[in-house]
Design an enzyme around this catalytic site. Structure first.
Site, PDB file in Angstrom:
ATOM      1  N   ASN A 168      58.417  11.963  30.171  1.00 26.33           N
ATOM      2  CA  ASN A 168      57.540  13.071  30.549  1.00 26.33           C
ATOM      3  C   ASN A 168      58.343  14.057  31.376  1.00 26.33           C
ATOM      4  O   ASN A 168      58.542  13.877  32.578  1.00 26.33           O
ATOM      5  CB  ASN A 168      56.345  12.551  31.341  1.00 26.33           C
ATOM      6  CG  ASN A 168      55.419  11.722  30.474  1.00 26.33           C
ATOM      7  OD1 ASN A 168      54.659  12.264  29.669  1.00 26.33           O
ATOM      8  ND2 ASN A 168      55.510  10.404  30.605  1.00 26.33           N
ATOM      9  N   GLU A 169      58.810  15.087  30.691  1.00 22.49           N
ATOM     10  CA  GLU A 169      59.671  16.081  31.328  1.00 22.49           C
ATOM     11  C   GLU A 169      58.833  17.085  32.131  1.00 22.49           C
ATOM     12  O   GLU A 169      57.602  17.109  32.009  1.00 22.49           O
ATOM     13  CB  GLU A 169      60.473  16.822  30.243  1.00 22.49           C
ATOM     14  CG  GLU A 169      61.396  15.922  29.417  1.00 22.49           C
ATOM     15  CD  GLU A 169      62.661  15.478  30.168  1.00 22.49           C
ATOM     16  OE1 GLU A 169      62.666  15.483  31.422  1.00 22.49           O
ATOM     17  OE2 GLU A 169      63.640  15.099  29.502  1.00 22.49           O
ATOM     18  N   PRO A 170      59.492  17.910  32.968  1.00 18.06           N
ATOM     19  CA  PRO A 170      58.756  18.937  33.713  1.00 18.06           C
ATOM     20  C   PRO A 170      57.829  19.738  32.790  1.00 18.06           C
ATOM     21  O   PRO A 170      58.213  20.074  31.677  1.00 18.06           O
ATOM     22  CB  PRO A 170      59.880  19.816  34.276  1.00 18.06           C
ATOM     23  CG  PRO A 170      61.023  18.856  34.447  1.00 18.06           C
ATOM     24  CD  PRO A 170      60.932  17.903  33.288  1.00 18.06           C
TER      25      PRO A 170
END
Ligand code: GLP
Length: 268
Positions: A168-170
């Site tokens: 879950n990236e920025p």
């Protein structure tokens, strides 16, 4: 070595957000990892005693390796059985076959599953080799399967330098569930060595969502080394933000940060 949980010194310190998060800090990541492994073993045995499955959310990367090593030791030397354990891994790179040495399937088999007595059908890892038209249904099924098993009893996490948990990236939403994502440039460059150059790193992955992770009853986030100090400070010493997905863990009621001294040095 006989390890007794009473030997572990659980130290809580206030976080600048004024949200106190329990943190365990130890100079040696080996000891800190044993602490997590023993908590997992305790939960597995507790569930065995009442004839229930123990549902574990598992992570890859270097952070949990010593936890898996200790679990394997407990299996071989202390008779810990994994017959009642069901696992769900956080993520997998898109475009990799299960046999690929860089796949998380390969990692999990070699670091843990091949060395314990978990029934193969109890192991769940997002597939990296899906056809385009299969991805959406696979992700929906993954979420349903976790729910059908009664949810995650324990989720083990590392943290990426972008602040990702799983992949879950920025920009990942608080409400995000299992889905396909595009990897951040920093994540790709951090994985470049493993793949022999960043041009070989898959650009997409399938990951559990933030909501999926936060649904776990208990979460351990582990981080070792000074290179994690900045992102830990951003995640847990400031108000939570979409720019730092790990910061969403502040909203969970039962998270323990398990850190070595170098990782923790900006948090005290
Ligand atoms: C990968 C994984 C994450 C992991 C992160 C950190 O990106 N998808 O789940 O937390 O790496 O890795 P490490 O533990 O090696 O620092």
């Amino acid at each position: 070595m006989q390890t007794n949980q009473n030997n572990f010194n659980l130290k809580s310190f206030p976080i600048l957000t004024k949200q106190k998060m329990a943190a365990f800090q130890h100079p040696q990541k080996t000891v800190a990892s044993q602490y997590v492994a023993h908590k997992i073993a305790e939960k597995i045995r507790e569930k065995q005693n009442v004839n229930q499955s123990c549902v574990l959310g598992l992570a890859t990367g270097s952070s949990p390796v010593l936890v898996y090593k200790e679990l394997i030791r407990l299996h071989h030397e202390k008779g810990l059985s994994f017959q009642n354990v069901v696992t769900f891994n956080l993520d997998e790179y898109c475009g990799l076959q299960k046999e690929d040495e860089n796949s998380y399937h390969y990692f999990m088999n070699h670091q843990l599953f091949n060395h314990i007595d978990i029934p193969k059908e109890n192991i769940h890892i997002p597939a990296g080799d899906l056809k385009e038209e299969e991805v959406q249904q696979f992700c929906l099924n993954y979420e349903s399967l976790i729910e059908e098993h009664g949810g995650l009893d324990i989720q083990v996490l590392g943290i990426g330098r972008t602040g990702h948990i799983g992949f879950n990236e920025p920009g990942s939403g608080f409400d995000s569930v299992t889905r396909r994502v595009i990897l951040d440039e920093l994540t790709i460059s951090d994985a470049a060595n493993d793949f022999g150059g960043s041009e070989n790193v898959p650009k997409q992955a399938i990951t559990m969502g933030v909501k999926t992770i936060l649904s776990a009853k208990k979460i351990f986030l582990m981080a070792w080394g000074a290179k994690k100090a900045d992102i830990l400070e951003e995640s847990f010493c400031r108000p939570f933000s979409h720019d730092v997905p790990a910061s969403f863990l502040q909203a969970h009621h039962n998270v323990e940060l398990v850190l070595d001294n170098d990782a923790a040095f900006k948090m005290q």
